[in-house]
Design a protein around this motif. Structure first.
Motif, PDB file in Angstrom:
ATOM      1  N   TRP A   4       0.829  -1.197   0.000  1.00 32.00           N
ATOM      2  CA  TRP A   4       0.000   0.000   0.000  1.00 32.00           C
ATOM      3  C   TRP A   4       0.860   1.242   0.000  1.00 32.00           C
ATOM      4  O   TRP A   4       2.026   1.208   0.356  1.00 32.00           O
ATOM      5  CB  TRP A   4      -0.968   0.007   1.187  1.00 32.00           C
ATOM      6  CG  TRP A   4      -0.350  -0.232   2.532  1.00 32.00           C
ATOM      7  CD1 TRP A   4      -0.319  -1.425   3.211  1.00 32.00           C
ATOM      8  CD2 TRP A   4       0.308   0.711   3.377  1.00 32.00           C
ATOM      9  NE1 TRP A   4       0.325  -1.261   4.412  1.00 32.00           N
ATOM     10  CE2 TRP A   4       0.726   0.040   4.548  1.00 32.00           C
ATOM     11  CE3 TRP A   4       0.591   2.069   3.254  1.00 32.00           C
ATOM     12  CZ2 TRP A   4       1.397   0.668   5.576  1.00 32.00           C
ATOM     13  CZ3 TRP A   4       1.277   2.699   4.291  1.00 32.00           C
ATOM     14  CH2 TRP A   4       1.657   1.989   5.439  1.00 32.00           C
ATOM     15  N   PHE A   5       0.247   2.307  -0.454  1.00 29.63           N
ATOM     16  CA  PHE A   5       0.877   3.617  -0.466  1.00 29.63           C
ATOM     17  C   PHE A   5      -0.051   4.554   0.279  1.00 29.63           C
ATOM     18  O   PHE A   5      -1.265   4.455   0.158  1.00 29.63           O
ATOM     19  CB  PHE A   5       1.062   4.144  -1.899  1.00 29.63           C
ATOM     20  CG  PHE A   5       1.925   3.259  -2.741  1.00 29.63           C
ATOM     21  CD1 PHE A   5       3.292   3.454  -2.777  1.00 29.63           C
ATOM     22  CD2 PHE A   5       1.369   2.237  -3.494  1.00 29.63           C
ATOM     23  CE1 PHE A   5       4.102   2.638  -3.556  1.00 29.63           C
ATOM     24  CE2 PHE A   5       2.164   1.421  -4.271  1.00 29.63           C
ATOM     25  CZ  PHE A   5       3.534   1.621  -4.301  1.00 29.63           C
ATOM     26  N   GLY A   6       0.521   5.456   1.031  1.00 26.23           N
ATOM     27  CA  GLY A   6      -0.313   6.394   1.754  1.00 26.23           C
ATOM     28  C   GLY A   6       0.400   7.710   1.955  1.00 26.23           C
ATOM     29  O   GLY A   6       1.627   7.787   1.887  1.00 26.23           O
ATOM     30  N   LEU A   7      -0.376   8.712   2.194  1.00 25.87           N
ATOM     31  CA  LEU A   7       0.143  10.039   2.459  1.00 25.87           C
ATOM     32  C   LEU A   7       0.190  10.232   3.970  1.00 25.87           C
ATOM     33  O   LEU A   7      -0.813  10.008   4.643  1.00 25.87           O
ATOM     34  CB  LEU A   7      -0.763  11.083   1.802  1.00 25.87           C
ATOM     35  CG  LEU A   7      -0.351  12.534   1.920  1.00 25.87           C
ATOM     36  CD1 LEU A   7       1.006  12.767   1.251  1.00 25.87           C
ATOM     37  CD2 LEU A   7      -1.408  13.422   1.284  1.00 25.87           C
ATOM     38  N   MET A   8       1.339  10.630   4.477  1.00 27.93           N
ATOM     39  CA  MET A   8       1.501  10.819   5.916  1.00 27.93           C
ATOM     40  C   MET A   8       2.051  12.203   6.195  1.00 27.93           C
ATOM     41  O   MET A   8       2.698  12.800   5.347  1.00 27.93           O
ATOM     42  CB  MET A   8       2.455   9.771   6.482  1.00 27.93           C
ATOM     43  CG  MET A   8       1.967   8.370   6.333  1.00 27.93           C
ATOM     44  SD  MET A   8       3.124   7.237   7.091  1.00 27.93           S
ATOM     45  CE  MET A   8       2.549   5.695   6.430  1.00 27.93           C
ATOM     46  N   ALA A   9       1.776  12.661   7.387  1.00 27.29           N
ATOM     47  CA  ALA A   9       2.285  13.955   7.842  1.00 27.29           C
ATOM     48  C   ALA A   9       3.009  13.711   9.161  1.00 27.29           C
ATOM     49  O   ALA A   9       2.748  12.718   9.847  1.00 27.29           O
ATOM     50  CB  ALA A   9       1.140  14.938   8.032  1.00 27.29           C
ATOM     51  N   PRO A  10       3.913  14.598   9.533  1.00 26.25           N
ATOM     52  CA  PRO A  10       4.630  14.420  10.800  1.00 26.25           C
ATOM     53  C   PRO A  10       3.680  14.410  11.990  1.00 26.25           C
ATOM     54  O   PRO A  10       2.624  15.054  11.973  1.00 26.25           O
ATOM     55  CB  PRO A  10       5.549  15.650  10.865  1.00 26.25           C
ATOM     56  CG  PRO A  10       5.644  16.143   9.465  1.00 26.25           C
ATOM     57  CD  PRO A  10       4.351  15.776   8.792  1.00 26.25           C
ATOM     58  N   ALA A  11       4.062  13.680  13.038  1.00 23.36           N
ATOM     59  CA  ALA A  11       3.282  13.675  14.276  1.00 23.36           C
ATOM     60  C   ALA A  11       3.121  15.109  14.756  1.00 23.36           C
ATOM     61  O   ALA A  11       4.036  15.928  14.641  1.00 23.36           O
ATOM     62  CB  ALA A  11       3.985  12.839  15.339  1.00 23.36           C
ATOM     63  N   GLY A  12       1.949  15.413  15.263  1.00 22.27           N
ATOM     64  CA  GLY A  12       1.697  16.748  15.774  1.00 22.27           C
ATOM     65  C   GLY A  12       1.235  17.750  14.731  1.00 22.27           C
ATOM     66  O   GLY A  12       1.042  18.922  15.053  1.00 22.27           O
ATOM     67  N   THR A  13       1.049  17.297  13.488  1.00 22.55           N
ATOM     68  CA  THR A  13       0.537  18.209  12.468  1.00 22.55           C
ATOM     69  C   THR A  13      -0.861  18.669  12.902  1.00 22.55           C
ATOM     70  O   THR A  13      -1.696  17.844  13.277  1.00 22.55           O
ATOM     71  CB  THR A  13       0.458  17.503  11.097  1.00 22.55           C
ATOM     72  OG1 THR A  13       1.772  17.096  10.713  1.00 22.55           O
ATOM     73  CG2 THR A  13      -0.124  18.412  10.031  1.00 22.55           C
TER      74      THR A  13
END
Length: 112
Positions: A39-48
């Motif tokens: 799978w592929f996914g879009l992630m953002a840094p923790a605390g965004t």
């Protein structure tokens, strides 16, 4: 595969792909427990901040709903799933025990 130079034997996912419905899964072929979905996914840094996460999600879902984007990704053999951020986090969390066991059983260690 489309050019006939390669033949896929089975799908490694738990369900048959909509782009290759005739290809059996490993479980259907008698190899239960070997299902692996890439799978592929879009992630953002923790605390965004949540408004930024919400905006990233809504814009990504909007693009994935476009027919041209869906067709392009499906032509690449991908199944499009626009999970919410919480659904995606739950999916990742559910995979951790499986991969932790595999790493431990294989004796893999990370040397820092």
């Amino acid at each position: 595969m489309r050019e006939g130079k390669l033949r896929a034997l089975m799908a490694m996912a738990p369900a048959r792909s909509s782009s290759a419905t005739r290809r059996a899964t490993l479980a259907e072929a008698g190899f239960a427990g070997f299902d692996t979905t890439i799978w592929f996914g879009l992630m953002a840094p923790a605390g965004t901040p949540q408004p930024i996460v919400d905006k990233l999600y809504s814009e990504t879902a909007r693009v994935l709903a476009r027919n041209d984007a869906r067709k392009h990704l499906q032509d690449l053999g991908m199944e499009i799933v626009a999970n919410t951020p919480s659904e995606f986090a739950a999916m990742i969390k559910s995979e951790i025990p499986q991969w932790a066991k595999l790493i431990k059983d294989a004796g893999i260690s990370v040397n820092e």
